[in-house]
Design a protein around this motif. Structure first.
Motif, PDB file in Angstrom:
ATOM      1  N   THR A  79       0.852  -1.191   0.000  1.00 12.78           N
ATOM      2  CA  THR A  79       0.000   0.000   0.000  1.00 12.78           C
ATOM      3  C   THR A  79       0.889   1.243   0.000  1.00 12.78           C
ATOM      4  O   THR A  79       1.791   1.349   0.831  1.00 12.78           O
ATOM      5  N   PRO A  80       0.671   2.160  -0.936  1.00 12.31           N
ATOM      6  CA  PRO A  80       1.500   3.371  -0.944  1.00 12.31           C
ATOM      7  C   PRO A  80       1.345   4.162   0.360  1.00 12.31           C
ATOM      8  O   PRO A  80       0.248   4.287   0.899  1.00 12.31           O
ATOM      9  N   ALA A  81       2.454   4.679   0.852  1.00 15.57           N
ATOM     10  CA  ALA A  81       2.438   5.472   2.086  1.00 15.57           C
ATOM     11  C   ALA A  81       1.951   6.882   1.791  1.00 15.57           C
ATOM     12  O   ALA A  81       2.208   7.432   0.711  1.00 15.57           O
ATOM     13  N   TYR A  82       1.257   7.475   2.747  1.00 14.68           N
ATOM     14  CA  TYR A  82       0.876   8.878   2.637  1.00 14.68           C
ATOM     15  C   TYR A  82       2.127   9.720   2.799  1.00 14.68           C
ATOM     16  O   TYR A  82       3.028   9.378   3.569  1.00 14.68           O
ATOM     17  N   ASP A  83       2.186  10.821   2.074  1.00 21.51           N
ATOM     18  CA  ASP A  83       3.314  11.723   2.225  1.00 21.51           C
ATOM     19  C   ASP A  83       3.282  12.324   3.636  1.00 21.51           C
ATOM     20  O   ASP A  83       2.218  12.488   4.225  1.00 21.51           O
ATOM     21  N   PHE A  84       4.436  12.594   4.179  1.00 21.51           N
ATOM     22  CA  PHE A  84       4.508  13.182   5.514  1.00 21.51           C
ATOM     23  C   PHE A  84       5.639  14.188   5.566  1.00 21.51           C
ATOM     24  O   PHE A  84       6.539  14.182   4.725  1.00 21.51           O
ATOM     25  N   SER A  85       5.583  15.042   6.541  1.00 22.34           N
ATOM     26  CA  SER A  85       6.635  16.004   6.815  1.00 22.34           C
ATOM     27  C   SER A  85       6.777  16.067   8.326  1.00 22.34           C
ATOM     28  O   SER A  85       5.850  16.487   9.024  1.00 22.34           O
ATOM     29  N   LEU A  86       7.923  15.623   8.848  1.00 25.38           N
ATOM     30  CA  LEU A  86       8.153  15.552  10.285  1.00 25.38           C
ATOM     31  C   LEU A  86       9.535  16.095  10.630  1.00 25.38           C
ATOM     32  O   LEU A  86      10.466  15.996   9.827  1.00 25.38           O
ATOM     33  N   LEU A  87       9.660  16.615  11.824  1.00 25.16           N
ATOM     34  CA  LEU A  87      10.954  17.080  12.321  1.00 25.16           C
ATOM     35  C   LEU A  87      11.623  15.961  13.102  1.00 25.16           C
ATOM     36  O   LEU A  87      10.963  15.236  13.847  1.00 25.16           O
ATOM     37  N   ASP A  88      12.949  15.836  12.942  1.00 23.51           N
ATOM     38  CA  ASP A  88      13.679  14.867  13.764  1.00 23.51           C
ATOM     39  C   ASP A  88      14.055  15.540  15.087  1.00 23.51           C
ATOM     40  O   ASP A  88      13.723  16.700  15.328  1.00 23.51           O
ATOM     41  N   VAL A  89      14.755  14.805  15.928  1.00 19.97           N
ATOM     42  CA  VAL A  89      15.080  15.329  17.264  1.00 19.97           C
ATOM     43  C   VAL A  89      16.003  16.547  17.225  1.00 19.97           C
ATOM     44  O   VAL A  89      16.062  17.308  18.179  1.00 19.97           O
ATOM     45  N   SER A  90      16.717  16.746  16.109  1.00 17.78           N
ATOM     46  CA  SER A  90      17.583  17.919  16.007  1.00 17.78           C
ATOM     47  C   SER A  90      16.922  19.074  15.252  1.00 17.78           C
ATOM     48  O   SER A  90      17.550  20.095  15.019  1.00 17.78           O
ATOM     49  N   GLY A  91      15.651  18.885  14.862  1.00 20.38           N
ATOM     50  CA  GLY A  91      14.922  19.958  14.201  1.00 20.38           C
ATOM     51  C   GLY A  91      14.953  19.918  12.686  1.00 20.38           C
ATOM     52  O   GLY A  91      14.370  20.781  12.038  1.00 20.38           O
ATOM     53  N   ARG A  92      15.641  18.933  12.095  1.00 20.46           N
ATOM     54  CA  ARG A  92      15.665  18.808  10.633  1.00 20.46           C
ATOM     55  C   ARG A  92      14.338  18.234  10.150  1.00 20.46           C
ATOM     56  O   ARG A  92      13.787  17.329  10.758  1.00 20.46           O
ATOM     57  N   GLU A  93      13.864  18.759   9.031  1.00 18.95           N
ATOM     58  CA  GLU A  93      12.596  18.298   8.477  1.00 18.95           C
ATOM     59  C   GLU A  93      12.841  17.163   7.485  1.00 18.95           C
ATOM     60  O   GLU A  93      13.746  17.228   6.658  1.00 18.95           O
ATOM     61  N   PHE A  94      12.017  16.125   7.591  1.00 19.10           N
ATOM     62  CA  PHE A  94      12.076  15.001   6.676  1.00 19.10           C
ATOM     63  C   PHE A  94      10.709  14.774   6.060  1.00 19.10           C
ATOM     64  O   PHE A  94       9.688  14.977   6.718  1.00 19.10           O
ATOM     65  N   GLN A  95      10.715  14.371   4.793  1.00 21.45           N
ATOM     66  CA  GLN A  95       9.496  14.017   4.085  1.00 21.45           C
ATOM     67  C   GLN A  95       9.675  12.623   3.496  1.00 21.45           C
ATOM     68  O   GLN A  95      10.800  12.134   3.376  1.00 21.45           O
ATOM     69  N   LEU A  96       8.586  12.022   3.102  1.00 19.10           N
ATOM     70  CA  LEU A  96       8.657  10.697   2.502  1.00 19.10           C
ATOM     71  C   LEU A  96       9.594  10.691   1.298  1.00 19.10           C
ATOM     72  O   LEU A  96      10.358   9.751   1.093  1.00 19.10           O
ATOM     73  N   SER A  97       9.592  11.775   0.541  1.00 16.29           N
ATOM     74  CA  SER A  97      10.442  11.856  -0.654  1.00 16.29           C
ATOM     75  C   SER A  97      11.935  11.792  -0.334  1.00 16.29           C
ATOM     76  O   SER A  97      12.737  11.448  -1.210  1.00 16.29           O
ATOM     77  N   ASN A  98      12.338  12.072   0.916  1.00 19.34           N
ATOM     78  CA  ASN A  98      13.746  11.954   1.291  1.00 19.34           C
ATOM     79  C   ASN A  98      14.250  10.522   1.198  1.00 19.34           C
ATOM     80  O   ASN A  98      15.450  10.280   1.154  1.00 19.34           O
ATOM     81  N   PHE A  99      13.333   9.573   1.167  1.00 19.66           N
ATOM     82  CA  PHE A  99      13.698   8.157   1.174  1.00 19.66           C
ATOM     83  C   PHE A  99      13.320   7.465  -0.136  1.00 19.66           C
ATOM     84  O   PHE A  99      13.246   6.245  -0.195  1.00 19.66           O
ATOM     85  N   SER A 100      13.103   8.241  -1.187  1.00 22.62           N
ATOM     86  CA  SER A 100      12.623   7.685  -2.461  1.00 22.62           C
ATOM     87  C   SER A 100      13.636   6.778  -3.149  1.00 22.62           C
ATOM     88  O   SER A 100      13.259   5.967  -3.993  1.00 22.62           O
ATOM     89  N   GLU A 101      14.898   6.879  -2.817  1.00 19.74           N
ATOM     90  CA  GLU A 101      15.922   6.045  -3.455  1.00 19.74           C
ATOM     91  C   GLU A 101      15.913   4.610  -2.938  1.00 19.74           C
ATOM     92  O   GLU A 101      16.397   3.707  -3.597  1.00 19.74           O
ATOM     93  N   ALA A 102      15.365   4.392  -1.769  1.00 18.00           N
ATOM     94  CA  ALA A 102      15.344   3.044  -1.183  1.00 18.00           C
ATOM     95  C   ALA A 102      14.299   2.185  -1.886  1.00 18.00           C
ATOM     96  O   ALA A 102      13.189   2.630  -2.158  1.00 18.00           O
ATOM     97  N   LYS A 103      14.669   0.950  -2.197  1.00 18.88           N
ATOM     98  CA  LYS A 103      13.697   0.014  -2.777  1.00 18.88           C
ATOM     99  C   LYS A 103      12.647  -0.364  -1.743  1.00 18.88           C
ATOM    100  O   LYS A 103      11.488  -0.568  -2.074  1.00 18.88           O
ATOM    101  N   VAL A 104      13.081  -0.478  -0.499  1.00 17.78           N
ATOM    102  CA  VAL A 104      12.184  -0.834   0.597  1.00 17.78           C
ATOM    103  C   VAL A 104      12.370   0.190   1.708  1.00 17.78           C
ATOM    104  O   VAL A 104      13.490   0.490   2.099  1.00 17.78           O
ATOM    105  N   LEU A 105      11.256   0.725   2.205  1.00 20.01           N
ATOM    106  CA  LEU A 105      11.288   1.646   3.327  1.00 20.01           C
ATOM    107  C   LEU A 105      10.529   1.007   4.478  1.00 20.01           C
ATOM    108  O   LEU A 105       9.351   0.686   4.357  1.00 20.01           O
ATOM    109  N   VAL A 106      11.229   0.792   5.584  1.00 25.21           N
ATOM    110  CA  VAL A 106      10.624   0.219   6.783  1.00 25.21           C
ATOM    111  C   VAL A 106      10.364   1.373   7.746  1.00 25.21           C
ATOM    112  O   VAL A 106      11.295   2.043   8.178  1.00 25.21           O
TER     113      VAL A 106
END
Length: 75
Positions: free
Chosen positions: A13-40
Motif C-alpha cells: 500500500t503506498p504510504a501517505y506523504d509526511f513532513s516531520l521534524l527529527d530530534v535535532s529539528g531537521r525536516e524530513f518528508q517521505l520523498s527523502n527516502f525515495s531512493e530506497a527500494k524498501v522503506l521500513v
C-alpha cells in the motif's frame, strides 16, 4: 486504556506523504527516502522499555540491510 487492536494495511500500500521534524529539528518528508527500494517505517516511543530493549537490535538490522537498498525510519 491500551488499544488492543490495530488496523493492518496490506503490504504494498503506498504510504501517505509526511513532513516531520527529527530530534535535532531537521525536516524530513517521505520523498527523502525515495531512493530506497524498501522503506521500513517503525512507529515507536524512545522512552518505552520495550523499545529501549530492542533499539540496538534495530540499529544492527539497519546496518545489515544498508547495502540492500532497505532504509529504516523510526517515527
Amino acid at each position: 486504556m491500551v488499544l488492543m487492536e490495530s488496523f493492518r494495511v496490506p503490504l504494498g500500500t503506498p504510504a501517505y506523504d509526511f513532513s516531520l521534524l527529527d530530534v535535532s529539528g531537521r525536516e524530513f518528508q517521505l520523498s527523502n527516502f525515495s531512493e530506497a527500494k524498501v522503506l521500513v517505517i517503525i512507529f515507536m516511543c524512545n522512552h518505552c522499555p520495550y523499545v529501549k530493549a530492542c533499539a540496538e537490535r534495530l540499529g544492527n538490522l539497519q546496518k545489515d540491510f544498508l547495502n540492500r537498498d532497505v532504509q529504516f525510519v523510526a517515527i
